[in-house]
Scaffold this active site. Structure first.
Site, PDB file in Angstrom:
ATOM      1  NE  ARG A  21     -58.248 -49.301 -17.915  1.00 55.65           N
ATOM      2  CZ  ARG A  21     -58.828 -49.774 -19.013  1.00 55.65           C
ATOM      3  NH1 ARG A  21     -58.707 -51.039 -19.317  1.00 55.65           N
ATOM      4  NH2 ARG A  21     -59.530 -48.982 -19.802  1.00 55.65           N
ATOM      5  CD  GLU A  58     -73.700 -45.683 -23.199  1.00 55.52           C
ATOM      6  OE1 GLU A  58     -73.789 -44.491 -23.566  1.00 55.52           O
ATOM      7  OE2 GLU A  58     -72.632 -46.211 -22.863  1.00 55.52           O
ATOM      8  CD1 TRP A  80     -72.082 -49.884 -23.206  1.00 55.52           C
ATOM      9  CD2 TRP A  80     -70.326 -50.407 -21.920  1.00 55.52           C
ATOM     10  NE1 TRP A  80     -71.772 -48.778 -22.449  1.00 55.52           N
ATOM     11  CE2 TRP A  80     -70.702 -49.073 -21.652  1.00 55.52           C
ATOM     12  CE3 TRP A  80     -69.233 -50.945 -21.227  1.00 55.52           C
ATOM     13  CZ2 TRP A  80     -70.031 -48.277 -20.714  1.00 55.52           C
ATOM     14  CZ3 TRP A  80     -68.566 -50.156 -20.292  1.00 55.52           C
ATOM     15  CH2 TRP A  80     -68.972 -48.836 -20.051  1.00 55.52           C
ATOM     16  CE1 TYR A  94     -70.582 -44.465 -15.811  1.00 55.77           C
ATOM     17  CE2 TYR A  94     -70.542 -46.294 -17.358  1.00 55.77           C
ATOM     18  CZ  TYR A  94     -69.929 -45.198 -16.783  1.00 55.77           C
ATOM     19  OH  TYR A  94     -68.668 -44.846 -17.173  1.00 55.77           O
ATOM     20  CB  CYS A 146     -65.524 -42.878 -17.927  1.00 52.84           C
ATOM     21  SG  CYS A 146     -64.369 -44.212 -18.202  1.00 52.84           S
ATOM     22  NE  ARG A 166     -62.853 -43.283 -13.811  1.00 53.19           N
ATOM     23  CZ  ARG A 166     -62.076 -43.950 -14.668  1.00 53.19           C
ATOM     24  NH1 ARG A 166     -60.865 -43.540 -14.930  1.00 53.19           N
ATOM     25  NH2 ARG A 166     -62.495 -45.045 -15.268  1.00 53.19           N
ATOM     26  CG  ASP A 169     -61.512 -42.660 -26.414  1.00 52.71           C
ATOM     27  OD1 ASP A 169     -61.146 -41.846 -27.273  1.00 52.71           O
ATOM     28  OD2 ASP A 169     -61.677 -43.872 -26.627  1.00 52.71           O
ATOM     29  CG  ASN A 177     -68.977 -39.854 -22.498  1.00 54.44           C
ATOM     30  OD1 ASN A 177     -67.771 -39.992 -22.688  1.00 54.44           O
ATOM     31  ND2 ASN A 177     -69.724 -40.875 -22.105  1.00 54.44           N
ATOM     32  CE1 TYR A 209     -56.330 -45.117 -24.709  1.00 55.82           C
ATOM     33  CE2 TYR A 209     -58.419 -44.067 -25.212  1.00 55.82           C
ATOM     34  CZ  TYR A 209     -57.623 -44.811 -24.354  1.00 55.82           C
ATOM     35  OH  TYR A 209     -58.121 -45.246 -23.155  1.00 55.82           O
ATOM     36  CB  ALA A 263     -57.842 -48.050 -26.021  1.00 55.68           C
TER      37      ALA A 263
END
Ligand SMILES: Nc1nc(=O)c2c([nH]1)NC[C@@H]1CN(c3ccc(C(=O)N[C@@H](CCC(=O)O)C(=O)O)cc3)CN21
Ligand SMILES: O=c1ccn([C@H]2C[C@H](O)[C@@H](COP(=O)(O)O)O2)c(=O)[nH]1
Length: 264
Positions: A21, A58, A80, A94, A146, A166, A169, A177, A209, A263
């Site tokens: 994308r 976060e 963000w 979220y 994500c 799903r 990166d 995460n 990436y 990205a």
């Protein structure tokens, strides 16, 4: 965190090149799993310095149900910024889905309150799930979730958490995460009076990436250090009662940070 380096290597060796994308291009595999026993240390990547402050703020922001970046930027967190509109809004991302999923007839579901009550009341339940993947609302979100869904599991007085991500990166997002959900598991365990079990991280499209290859090689040349320890203020017994000052990281001695473009 050797298993994180193994994942990077696995993608380099077995991945296929795909467009995406953002127009950047990735090397990607579909399906992978990482597991961390949280009693053995806090899973924060050591082969580069990871900015834990951004991760903690976060997570507190998600738990507030907030979806405007003002709270983050007020606390020096910029991760963000690229996705917010001119008023700082991200749409119902979220925080909105975790705390106020809107159902039929105006019914609002607080998934965090509900899942914690259920862990306490019915720990053997196989329905201890929080989902951010709300298909009806995705068109209104700045970015589709994500980290889409997570499930708790209680056994022998220990709380485990599994995340389904799903899209991942693996150089920039995944270290965030892993630490974020490991921390959430520790926080929920504390407020439920449980010990910590495993953090399990399951991936869908997990990718590097094309403009992160050099950074990945640099990381792969480093040998992981011992994991740090995370201490939570033991007095906090309410999941919404945690502040930034209630988290203390000890013995984190990472290699220097490695910069990489995100990205968008
Ligand atoms: N391509 C992409 N990757 C992501 O990981 C990602 C997105 N997009 N979009 C939404 C959020 C935002 N997240 C981000 C965004 C930027 C960094 C980042 O630039 N990290 C740097 C600096 C850390 C900081 O300033 O706190 C790093 O070196 O880790 C990390 C996670 C995770 N998500
Ligand atoms: O917490 C996060 C949020 C985002 N990501 C990454 C995964 C992808 O590289 C992009 C999202 O792009 P999609 O086209 O929507 O899949 O952001 C992450 O790793 N962790």
């Amino acid at each position: 965190m050797q298993n994180y380096l193994d994942l990077l290597q696995h993608i380099l060796v077995n991945g296929t090149d795909k467009t995406d994308r953002t127009g950047t291009g990735t090397r990607s595999v579909f399906g992978y799993q990482l597991r961390y026993d949280l009693s053995k240390g806090f899973p924060l990547v050591t082969t580069k310095k990871v900015h834990l402050k951004s991760i903690i703020y976060e997570l507190l922001w998600f738990l507030k149900g907030d979806t405007n970046i003002k709270y983050l930027t007020d606390n020096g967190v910029s991760i963000w910024n690229e996705w917010a509109d001119k008023d700082g809004n991200l749409g119902p991302v979220y925080g909105a889905q975790w705390r106020s999923w809107e159902g039929k007839d105006g019914k609002v579901v607080d998934q965090i309150v509900d899942v914690i009550n259920e862990i306490k009341r019915n720990p053997d339940s196989r329905r201890l799930i929080v989902s951010a993947w709300n298909p009806a609302e995705i068109p209104n979100m700045a970015l589709a979730p994500c980290h889409a869904l997570f499930q708790f599991y209680v056994s022998e007085g220990k709380l485990s958490l599994q995340l389904y991500q799903r899209s991942a990166d693996v150089f920039l997002g995944v270290p965030f995460n892993i630490a974020s959900y490991a921390l959430l598991c520790m926080m929920v365990a504390q407020v439920c009076g449980l010990e910590v079990g495993d953090y399990v991280h399951t991936f869908g499209d997990v990718h590097i990436y094309n403009n992160h290859f050099e950074q990945v090689q640099k990381q792969l040349s480093r040998t992981p250090k011992a994991l740090p320890t995370m201490k939570l203020n033991p007095e906090i017994k309410d999941i919404f009662g945690f502040d930034y000052e209630d988290f203390t990281l000890e013995n984190y001695e990472p290699y220097p940070g490695i910069k990489a473009p995100v990205a968008v």
